[in-house]
Design a protein around this motif. Structure first.
Motif, PDB file in Angstrom:
ATOM      1  N   GLN A 198       0.835  -1.191   0.000  1.00 51.63           N
ATOM      2  CA  GLN A 198       0.000   0.000   0.000  1.00 51.63           C
ATOM      3  C   GLN A 198       0.874   1.247   0.000  1.00 51.63           C
ATOM      4  O   GLN A 198       1.903   1.290   0.693  1.00 51.63           O
ATOM      5  CB  GLN A 198      -0.871  -0.045   1.264  1.00 51.63           C
ATOM      6  N   ARG A 250       2.846  -4.304   8.822  1.00 49.73           N
ATOM      7  CA  ARG A 250       1.770  -4.671   9.736  1.00 49.73           C
ATOM      8  C   ARG A 250       1.356  -6.119   9.473  1.00 49.73           C
ATOM      9  O   ARG A 250       1.452  -6.598   8.357  1.00 49.73           O
ATOM     10  CB  ARG A 250       0.570  -3.750   9.556  1.00 49.73           C
ATOM     11  N   LEU A 251       0.887  -6.759  10.520  1.00 55.81           N
ATOM     12  CA  LEU A 251       0.401  -8.134  10.441  1.00 55.81           C
ATOM     13  C   LEU A 251      -1.100  -8.108  10.710  1.00 55.81           C
ATOM     14  O   LEU A 251      -1.546  -7.433  11.644  1.00 55.81           O
ATOM     15  CB  LEU A 251       1.119  -8.988  11.496  1.00 55.81           C
ATOM     16  N   ASP A 252      -1.886  -8.812   9.898  1.00 52.36           N
ATOM     17  CA  ASP A 252      -3.325  -8.803  10.116  1.00 52.36           C
ATOM     18  C   ASP A 252      -3.694  -9.605  11.360  1.00 52.36           C
ATOM     19  O   ASP A 252      -2.849 -10.278  11.955  1.00 52.36           O
ATOM     20  CB  ASP A 252      -4.076  -9.281   8.869  1.00 52.36           C
ATOM     21  N   CYS A 253      -4.975  -9.532  11.726  1.00 51.51           N
ATOM     22  CA  CYS A 253      -5.449 -10.126  12.976  1.00 51.51           C
ATOM     23  C   CYS A 253      -5.287 -11.641  13.030  1.00 51.51           C
ATOM     24  O   CYS A 253      -5.163 -12.201  14.120  1.00 51.51           O
ATOM     25  CB  CYS A 253      -6.903  -9.738  13.211  1.00 51.51           C
ATOM     26  N   ASP A 254      -5.283 -12.307  11.869  1.00 53.11           N
ATOM     27  CA  ASP A 254      -5.124 -13.760  11.833  1.00 53.11           C
ATOM     28  C   ASP A 254      -3.677 -14.207  11.709  1.00 53.11           C
ATOM     29  O   ASP A 254      -3.383 -15.400  11.777  1.00 53.11           O
ATOM     30  CB  ASP A 254      -5.905 -14.354  10.651  1.00 53.11           C
ATOM     31  N   ASP A 292      -1.996 -14.187   8.992  1.00 54.56           N
ATOM     32  CA  ASP A 292      -1.751 -14.850   7.717  1.00 54.56           C
ATOM     33  C   ASP A 292      -1.567 -13.903   6.533  1.00 54.56           C
ATOM     34  O   ASP A 292      -1.468 -14.352   5.393  1.00 54.56           O
ATOM     35  CB  ASP A 292      -2.860 -15.868   7.416  1.00 54.56           C
ATOM     36  N   THR A 293      -1.494 -12.600   6.783  1.00 54.95           N
ATOM     37  CA  THR A 293      -1.248 -11.629   5.719  1.00 54.95           C
ATOM     38  C   THR A 293      -0.447 -10.464   6.283  1.00 54.95           C
ATOM     39  O   THR A 293      -0.720  -9.981   7.383  1.00 54.95           O
ATOM     40  CB  THR A 293      -2.570 -11.080   5.133  1.00 54.95           C
ATOM     41  N   LEU A 343       1.059  -6.479   5.592  1.00 54.47           N
ATOM     42  CA  LEU A 343       0.835  -5.234   4.877  1.00 54.47           C
ATOM     43  C   LEU A 343       2.125  -4.438   4.916  1.00 54.47           C
ATOM     44  O   LEU A 343       2.656  -4.163   5.993  1.00 54.47           O
ATOM     45  CB  LEU A 343      -0.286  -4.422   5.539  1.00 54.47           C
TER      46      LEU A 343
END
Length: 120
Positions: A29, A83-87, A89-90, A92
């Motif tokens: 992004q 950044r790491l998403d809440c799960d 598994d992705t 940013l």
């Protein structure tokens, strides 16, 4: 995937949920506008290299090698935040993109085809 002297902090690695191939998708992004530029893949080493150098480093699934965005095109991604998403598994990458993000020369990899739009 090869190894180098760069290793990912075990505390970060433990939070990641990898695919069967050991990869995590990375949404890229633009800093400021928050425009989505591209999607790529990283393993622990690519993420460690990114953190170490400040330049976006990915794993190419087709070429089966690491690539640093901009090494051949000059269209560099300077990573400002990861950044790491809440799960877990992705990832940013929030970047300062220099030049086109897409290998086609487009500003983003999402410029080409509008699949659907809801107006109103």
């Amino acid at each position: 995937m090869s190894t180098s002297d760069t290793t990912l902090d075990p505390a970060i690695a433990a939070r990641l949920r990898h695919t069967a191939e050991g990869l995590v998708p990375v949404v890229v992004q633009q800093q400021g506008s928050r425009e989505v530029l591209m999607l790529a893949w990283a393993d622990d080493e690519a993420l460690a290299r990114t953190i170490d150098t400040g330049r976006a480093t990915y794993w190419s699934r087709s070429r089966r090698e690491y690539w640093v965005k901009g090494d051949t095109s000059g269209h560099v991604q300077w990573v400002k935040e990861i950044r790491l998403d809440c799960d877990g598994d992705t990832l940013l990458f929030v970047v300062d993109q220099v030049g086109a993000a897409c290998h086609t020369g487009d500003h983003t990899c999402f410029d080409a085809d509008l699949v659907h739009r809801v107006d109103g």
